[in-house]
Design a protein around this motif. Structure first.
Motif, short mmCIF file in Angstrom:
data_model
loop_
_atom_site.label_atom_id
_atom_site.label_comp_id
_atom_site.label_asym_id
_atom_site.label_seq_id
_atom_site.Cartn_x
_atom_site.Cartn_y
_atom_site.Cartn_z
N THR A 77 0.83 -1.19 0.00
CA THR A 77 0.00 0.00 0.00
C THR A 77 0.86 1.23 0.00
N SER A 110 -12.09 -1.33 -12.91
CA SER A 110 -12.13 -1.72 -11.50
C SER A 110 -12.63 -3.14 -11.31
N ASP A 134 -3.91 -1.30 -7.66
CA ASP A 134 -5.09 -0.45 -7.61
C ASP A 134 -4.63 1.01 -7.55
N ARG A 165 -6.61 3.61 -7.74
CA ARG A 165 -7.70 4.48 -7.33
C ARG A 165 -7.39 5.17 -6.00
N HIS A 212 -8.40 6.56 -2.14
CA HIS A 212 -8.92 5.83 -0.99
C HIS A 212 -10.45 5.81 -0.98
N ARG A 269 -11.78 3.29 -3.42
CA ARG A 269 -11.56 1.92 -2.95
C ARG A 269 -12.57 1.54 -1.87
N SER A 312 -12.18 -3.68 -3.83
CA SER A 312 -11.66 -4.76 -4.67
C SER A 312 -11.86 -6.10 -3.96
N LEU A 366 -8.79 -7.03 -1.96
CA LEU A 366 -8.38 -6.25 -0.80
C LEU A 366 -8.17 -7.18 0.40
N HIS A 402 -3.30 -7.81 -3.57
CA HIS A 402 -3.69 -6.41 -3.65
C HIS A 402 -2.54 -5.48 -3.33
N HIS A 445 -2.13 -1.28 -3.29
CA HIS A 445 -2.78 0.02 -3.47
C HIS A 445 -1.73 1.10 -3.68
N PRO A 449 -2.11 4.73 -5.19
CA PRO A 449 -2.73 5.90 -5.83
C PRO A 449 -1.66 6.80 -6.45
N CYS A 452 -7.64 1.15 -12.57
CA CYS A 452 -8.14 2.31 -11.82
C CYS A 452 -9.65 2.14 -11.75
#
Length: 281
Positions: A4, A83, A105, A107, A109, A112, A117, A120, A125, A127, A129, A177
């Motif tokens: 993340t 997505s 991902d 996208r 927060h 999300r 997802s 997740l 996963h 994340h 952004p 995204c």
């Protein structure tokens, strides 16, 4: 790369471009750029391009795209999608069966949380952004100019996203995204460029998204009651190749190319070589 990154984009519109101007995608072709794109091979006719992952609408394998050294992007190495929150149980199973090791991902927060997802909380996963909450909306710019402004503002975040591809565990990497168009388009374009894919081919692949999202785009417009907002969104939906060509030309003219741009964000030559080794067969 860590799973993340604690940075989230600002607004909640289609791929984060809520306040873009009318007709934002109409970029004037320069020279024979359109001819170069049309001269590229029939990208949508390559085997294993479109992926039937119910109910994603814009999933395709980038395998088979030719590189300048006569090779090609490996199949099942890099996949771009919209997505994955729409995936059914069958769709999730299809992703696992495809050998995917990481789902990146892009996208923000809020996106999300609103449309989580199915991956997740799993090792897949990641994340990452590519915008911060305080980033400006750039509502007075064209679509290509919005891409350019995003890239100029956040080289570190975009470099982190590309690094997440390079550093993934063995297996396929999915980049997504919301619609699989804007943020995904920029990150995938830079990865493909580093791997040696011609700019015209990258732009031709970017242009395929418009056809994938026809029904969804029509439904989105029909649901908007404000005529001005509807026209803004209508201007954001097309994906003419000139948008991506203009964006990549900016990275060339301002930074000396994609590699130099990403190096400013901490993605150096060794990792770039690792990305090429991973993607090119």
């Amino acid at each position: 790369m860590a799973g993340t990154a604690e940075h989230g984009p600002r607004d909640d519109s289609h791929d984060g471009l809520q306040n873009a101007p009318l007709n934002s995608s109409h970029i004037t072709p320069q020279g024979n750029r359109r001819d170069d794109v049309e001269a590229a091979l029939d990208l949508d006719g390559l085997p294993s391009r479109h992926l039937d992952w119910p109910d994603c609408r814009n999933a395709r394998d980038l395998g088979g795209l030719p590189t300048t050294d006569g090779r090609a992007i490996r199949h099942r190495a890099l996949i771009r999608t919209d997505s994955p929150h729409r995936l059914t149980e069958q769709g999730v199973a299809a992703v696992h069966a495809y050998g995917v090791s990481r789902v990146i991902d892009l996208r923000r927060h809020a996106e999300r949380e609103r449309a989580p997802s199915p991956f997740l909380g799993t090792p897949l996963h990641c994340h990452v952004p590519v915008q911060n909450p305080a980033d400006p909306d750039h509502e007075w710019l064209t679509l290509a100019e919005i891409y350019i402004a995003m890239l100029d503002l956040r080289p570190r975040l975009f470099a982190t996203a590309v690094a997440a591809i390079a550093d993934a565990p063995p297996g396929g990497v999915v980049v997504h995204c919301a619609g699989g168009k804007d943020r995904t388009g920029m990150v995938v374009a830079m990865a493909l460029h580093l791997a040696g894919v011609e700019t015209a081919t990258i732009a031709a692949d970017y242009a395929l998204t418009e056809g994938r999202l026809v029904e969804e785009n029509a439904a989105a417009l029909a649901a908007i009651s404000d005529p001005r907002v509807r026209e803004i969104m209508r201007g954001l939906q097309p994906t003419p190749p000139e948008v991506m060509l203009t964006t990549l030309e900016h990275l060339d003219s301002k930074y000396g190319g994609v590699a130099n741009y990403l190096e400013r964000g901490g993605f150096g030559p060794d990792r770039a070589q690792g990305l090429r080794d991973r993607l090119v067969g």
